[in-house]
Design a protein around this motif. Structure first.
Motif, short mmCIF file in Angstrom:
data_model
loop_
_atom_site.label_atom_id
_atom_site.label_comp_id
_atom_site.label_asym_id
_atom_site.label_seq_id
_atom_site.Cartn_x
_atom_site.Cartn_y
_atom_site.Cartn_z
N GLN A 1 0.26 11.86 -8.02
CA GLN A 1 1.51 12.43 -8.53
C GLN A 1 2.66 12.01 -7.63
O GLN A 1 2.63 12.21 -6.41
CB GLN A 1 1.42 13.95 -8.58
N GLN B 1 10.96 11.99 -11.40
CA GLN B 1 9.65 12.60 -11.20
C GLN B 1 9.76 14.13 -11.13
O GLN B 1 10.83 14.67 -10.85
CB GLN B 1 9.00 12.06 -9.93
N ILE C 1 3.96 20.90 -10.42
CA ILE C 1 2.62 20.31 -10.42
C ILE C 1 1.65 21.05 -9.51
O ILE C 1 0.48 20.67 -9.40
CB ILE C 1 2.67 18.82 -10.01
#
Length: 243
Positions: A41, A67, A73
């Motif tokens: 990620q 991002q 996340i």
């Protein structure tokens, strides 16, 4: 046993100065086998990378602008880790950054058991270079793709280094290579000097072959002893000893 090889890329070297994580990479091992399990990620750090950090990882600010934030996340990331043992090269660096990110989103620090491959490498190879590139050369791991640092790529390379450095896998791989390619696989220019050294060490651990003297050799030895004259102590029997 489940383990996760873990690495990060960051905007600088110190989270206490506001530096952030910009990439997380992870590779799963189960019972010392690399699985298909991967986690990667990129993250928007909300700031620029220091010039020196940018030279190391090459991840540009304009790419990171699109991002997600770490908060978006964190659940998936923690789910991938689970309660696995974490394998990290220079663990204090990565853990400091990850725990700083967790603190920002109100989550507790990571409690997973940790194995630091840098500590292990320094114990095994004191006084030598023990960065990841040096370990790749020492253990014959291909790092030709590593033009710049990348969290997932570094995890894939570190997984191979860890398995070879921690034993077991190296001998099996050498044996398989020899069977498939012949004895020259450990020569310089094919498997390289690190493989050659380990192959020689493996050869030294093989059981010794016992070769007994034949009748002619025994007779020659007996004649030599008679020629020495006198009474040789080693020809006397010890008390209670039978020939």
């Amino acid at each position: 046993m489940r383990q996760v090889v873990l690495d990060t890329e960051t905007t600088g070297i110190d989270p206490r100065q506001g530096h952030r994580v910009i990439e997380i990479g992870a590779v799963e091992l189960v019972d010392r086998e690399i699985t298909e399990g991967r986690y990667q990620q990129y993250l928007n750090p909300g700031r620029s990378s220091d010039p020196e950090a940018l030279r190391v990882h090459g991840i540009r600010d304009d790419f990171l602008a699109d991002q997600p934030d770490f908060a978006d996340i964190v659940e998936d990331f923690l789910a991938f880790l689970g309660d696995a043992e974490l394998i990290i090269h220079n663990a204090p660096f990565d853990l400091a950054f990850l725990n700083a990110e967790l603190e920002r989103v109100g989550r507790p620090a990571l409690q997973n058991p940790v194995r630091d491959t840098l500590v292990e490498a320094r114990r095994r190879h004191p006084g030598q270079k023990n960065d990841l590139d040096a370990l790749c050369r020492r253990y014959g791991v291909d790092n030709s793709r590593r033009q710049q640092h990348g969290a997932l790529l570094d995890c894939e390379i570190l997984a191979e280094v860890y398995l070879r450095m921690s034993g077991g896998q190296l001998g099996m791989r050498l044996a398989a290579d020899r069977e498939a390619q012949g004895p020259s696989v450990a020569e310089e220019g094919q498997a390289g000097a690190p493989f050659q050294a380990h192959a020689q060490a493996a050869d030294r651990r093989r059981p010794l072959r016992l070769r007994r003297a034949d009748a002619a050799e025994l007779a020659a030895h007996e004649a030599y002893l008679r020629g020495l004259g006198g009474k040789a102590l080693w020809r006397e029997e010890s008390p209670g000893e039978q020939t």
